[in-house]
Scaffold this active site. Structure first.
Site, PDB file in Angstrom:
ATOM      1  N   CYS A   1      -2.482  -3.686 -15.641  1.00  0.00           N
ATOM      2  CA  CYS A   1      -2.977  -2.676 -14.700  1.00  0.00           C
ATOM      3  C   CYS A   1      -2.251  -2.764 -13.355  1.00  0.00           C
ATOM      4  CB  CYS A   1      -4.486  -2.788 -14.510  1.00  0.00           C
ATOM      5  SG  CYS A   1      -4.994  -4.344 -13.786  1.00  0.00           S
TER       6      CYS A   1
ATOM      7  N   HIS B   1       0.825  -1.209   0.000  1.00  0.00           N
ATOM      8  CA  HIS B   1       0.000   0.000   0.000  1.00  0.00           C
ATOM      9  C   HIS B   1       0.860   1.259   0.000  1.00  0.00           C
ATOM     10  CE1 HIS B   1      -3.717  -1.977   0.208  1.00  0.00           C
ATOM     11  NE2 HIS B   1      -3.320  -2.709   1.225  1.00  0.00           N
TER      12      HIS B   1
HETATM   13  C1  PEP Z   1      -2.539  -6.493  -9.347  1.00  0.00           C
HETATM   14  O1  PEP Z   1      -2.548  -7.500  -8.640  1.00  0.00           O
HETATM   15  O2  PEP Z   1      -1.585  -6.174 -10.072  1.00  0.00           O
HETATM   16  C2  PEP Z   1      -3.691  -5.581  -9.354  1.00  0.00           C
HETATM   17  C3  PEP Z   1      -3.774  -4.589 -10.207  1.00  0.00           C
HETATM   18  O3  PEP Z   1      -4.636  -5.786  -8.420  1.00  0.00           O
HETATM   19  P1  PEP Z   1      -4.510  -5.322  -6.870  1.00  0.00           P
HETATM   20  O4  PEP Z   1      -3.251  -4.524  -6.742  1.00  0.00           O
HETATM   21  O5  PEP Z   1      -5.732  -4.551  -6.584  1.00  0.00           O
HETATM   22  O6  PEP Z   1      -4.452  -6.642  -6.176  1.00  0.00           O
END
Ligand code: PEP
Ligand code: MG
Length: 569
Positions: free
Chosen positions: A494, A187
């Site tokens: 993403c 985070h």
């Molecule tokens: C990922 O795992 O790269 C993703 C975009 O999802 P999150 O970070 O929300 O787990």
């Protein structure tokens, strides 16, 4: 002068005094009673004084804060002396409870009541829980929890930040972040990149840095220098005066015009409006769980329609990829996930919650369809944590049943990357979640600073899985036939890797069609992408794929992208 090494997760070189995030306030014992030498009135007065001190402190902080932090601090200040909270606590004191326990219980009751009212009131739940912890800290002489206040800009040091800390982090005050825990996908890292704050995570020895020590941090190199010298001062000055990036042009392309649309990752309508202003070509990831973090009951369909609609509204005629709830692991939602699982990252998470809480996903798809119908956005829907082709097929059936025409999946489990062709023959698109794909490929928890070097999306094993996914998509397209409505099969990224300008070039070279990132990264990714031709990007991708380690891949690619140094990236 002492140098501490960690993992650089957000580039930039800054200098400033350190200030430490205090530990969370411990819950007062459930059976805490005040002594015979204290009186009910005396204890109530102690509580009132503590609540007023908390209110005044928060008001003072709000006066010098900016943006969201100012609003959150003001709202929390008002809550501190809320008559409902103090009255409820007073009743417990009448029954002999200490003020600490009394306000703890009262906070819980008020939070539950606000939650049951829904809407705006439910959003205040976190403020009540925050304020009760502050009052307990004040009563016990402990430092107030959360991001510390300061009249001067500082570098925040912490073990790790929680999503809730985002609200009170004022980027005008916090000029850099250093954590002893956390990996590149933690985070803290995500937050730092979204705010454009230089940050180093996994700096294990940083817990011993005393408050007030002068620090220099280099968020690209991953170093923290305590009591820096002339060279660091000069580096910080040079960084402050660096060539400033032109704003993103609104079109991601290589130097020879090969289009790689640059999209934004968002968690709310407000984020989406900011992304539109930053020039994002669409939304590549709407993390719907972010709309409902801290909620202990499922949001109603109407509430969801509003939340999603506010994002669609910001991108009329543009692509918006909405992800169904990814609850679990580091993002628990009490109404969907079991936090007592022994290994939550490998447990019932994301799409898997449809097994344990059937109905929630169907209602979410219903809400997405209603919101999509009311807006002009081109809505694509994807499920997180898909592991098999059968899951992809079942999800596609659910989407079409709900009237959602473009179903897709996240590729973040290595099995899904390996089986990409089978999966992509059942859905219209895939989005690589490289944060999870990296943690699962390398078997290294994305939150753990001590494993951060493994948890690196530059790992050639991860890059090879990305390539396999792109190849699988092209094979699925060929099998469907180029004139099929099922073609093309878009593959986006993403995960946070798309926000690293050097890695973004590699991803484009690997054949990824779109890149989605924090809006802050659009300008740097756009500029670096535009500095290479697609043939050069392919060469750089081959170089990275052939490397034996993440460090080798990164160094080889970065050395061929001179613009990075010029821009201080
Ligand atoms: C990922 O795992 O790269 C993703 C975009 O999802 P999150 O970070 O929300 O787990
Ligand atoms: Mg993920």
């Amino acid at each position: 002068m002492r140098t501490i090494t960690g993992i650089g997760v957000s580039a930039g070189r800054v200098l400033g005094p350190s200030l430490r995030m205090p530990p969370p306030v411990p819950e007062p014992a459930a059976d805490a009673r005040f002594g015979a030498d204290q009186t009910v009135d005396g204890e109530k007065a102690r509580l009132k004084d503590a609540a007023e001190d908390v209110r005044d402190d928060l008001r003072h902080r709000a006066e010098t804060a900016s943006g969201d932090a100012k609003a959150v601090l003001n709202a929390t200040a008002m809550m501190a002396t809320d008559p409902m909270l103090l009255k409820a606590a007073g009743k417990h004191i009448n029954a002999g409870m200490t003020p600490e326990r009394a306000v703890w219980e009262a906070g819980m009751e008020v939070a539950a009541m606000l939650q049951s009212l829904g809407g705006y009131m439910a959003e205040r739940t976190q403020d009540v829980l925050d304020v009760r912890a502050r009052i307990v800290a004040q009563l016990d002489g402990l430092p107030p929890p959360g991001i510390p206040g300061s009249d001067v800009p500082f570098i925040l040091t912490a073990e790790e930040l929680a999503p809730a800390d985002t609200a009170t982090l004022d980027p005008a005050k916090v000029i850099g972040l250093v954590t002893s825990g956390g990996g590149p996908q933690s985070h803290t890292a995500i937050l730092a990149r979204s705010l454009g704050l230089p940050a180093v995570v996994g700096a294990v020895e940083s817990d011993s840095i005393p408050d007030g020590a002068e620090l220099f941090i280099d968020g690209a190199a991953g170093t923290v220098v305590v009591e820096p010298g002339t060279a660091e001062r000069e580096a910080a000055q040079k960084y402050a005066a660096r060539v400033s990036l032109p704003p993103f042009s609104g079109k991601g392309t290589t130097s020879d015009g090969y289009a790689v649309p640059l999209l934004a990752n968002v968690g709310s309508g407000k984020d989406a409006r900011a992304a539109a202003v930053a020039g994002a070509e669409g939304i590549g990831l709407l993390r719907t769980e972010f709309c409902f973090l801290g909620r202990d009951s499922e949001p109603g369909v109407e509430e969801q329609v509003q939340a999603y609609g506010s994002v669609f509204e910001a991108f009329p005629g543009r692509k918006v990829v909405i992800r169904t709830l990814d609850a679990g692991a580091d993002k628990p939602l009490p109404f969907l996930t079991d936090t007592t699982e022994p290994n939550p990252a490998l447990g019932v998470r994301g799409y898997r919650t449809d097994r344990t809480s059937p109905g929630v996903l169907a209602r979410q798809l219903e809400a997405i369809a209603i919101a999509a119908g009311a807006h002009e956005a081109d809505v694509w829907v994807m499920a997180p944590m898909i592991a098999t082709a059968d899951e992809a097929a079942d999800f596609a059936v659910m989407c079409t049943g709900a009237g959602l025409a473009i179903p897709g999946v996240m590729i973040e489990v290595p099995a899904a990357a390996v089986m990409a062709q089978a999966i992509l023959s059942r859905v219209r698109f895939a989005s690589l979640g490289t944060n999870d794909l990296t943690q699962y490929t390398m078997a290294a928890d994305r939150q753990l600073g001590s494993l951060a070097s493994l948890n690196d999306p530059w790992q050639p094993a991860v890059l090879r899985l990305i390539k396999n996914t792109v190849d699988g998509a092209r094979a699925a397209e060929a099998a469907a036939g180029s004139d099929s409505v099922e073609s093309p099969k878009n593959v986006g990224v993403c995960g946070e890797s798309a926000a690293d300008p050097a890695l973004a070039v590699v991803l484009a070279g690997l054949g990824v069609n779109t890149l989605s990132m924090t809006p802050r990264a659009l300008a740097s990714v756009g500029a670096v992408l535009a500095s290479v031709s697609i043939a050069e990007a392919k060469d750089l991708a081959s170089l990275a794929l052939a490397a034996a380690s993440a460090a080798e891949a990164r160094t080889a690619v970065r050395s061929r992208l001179p613009l990075l140094e010029e821009l201080g990236l």
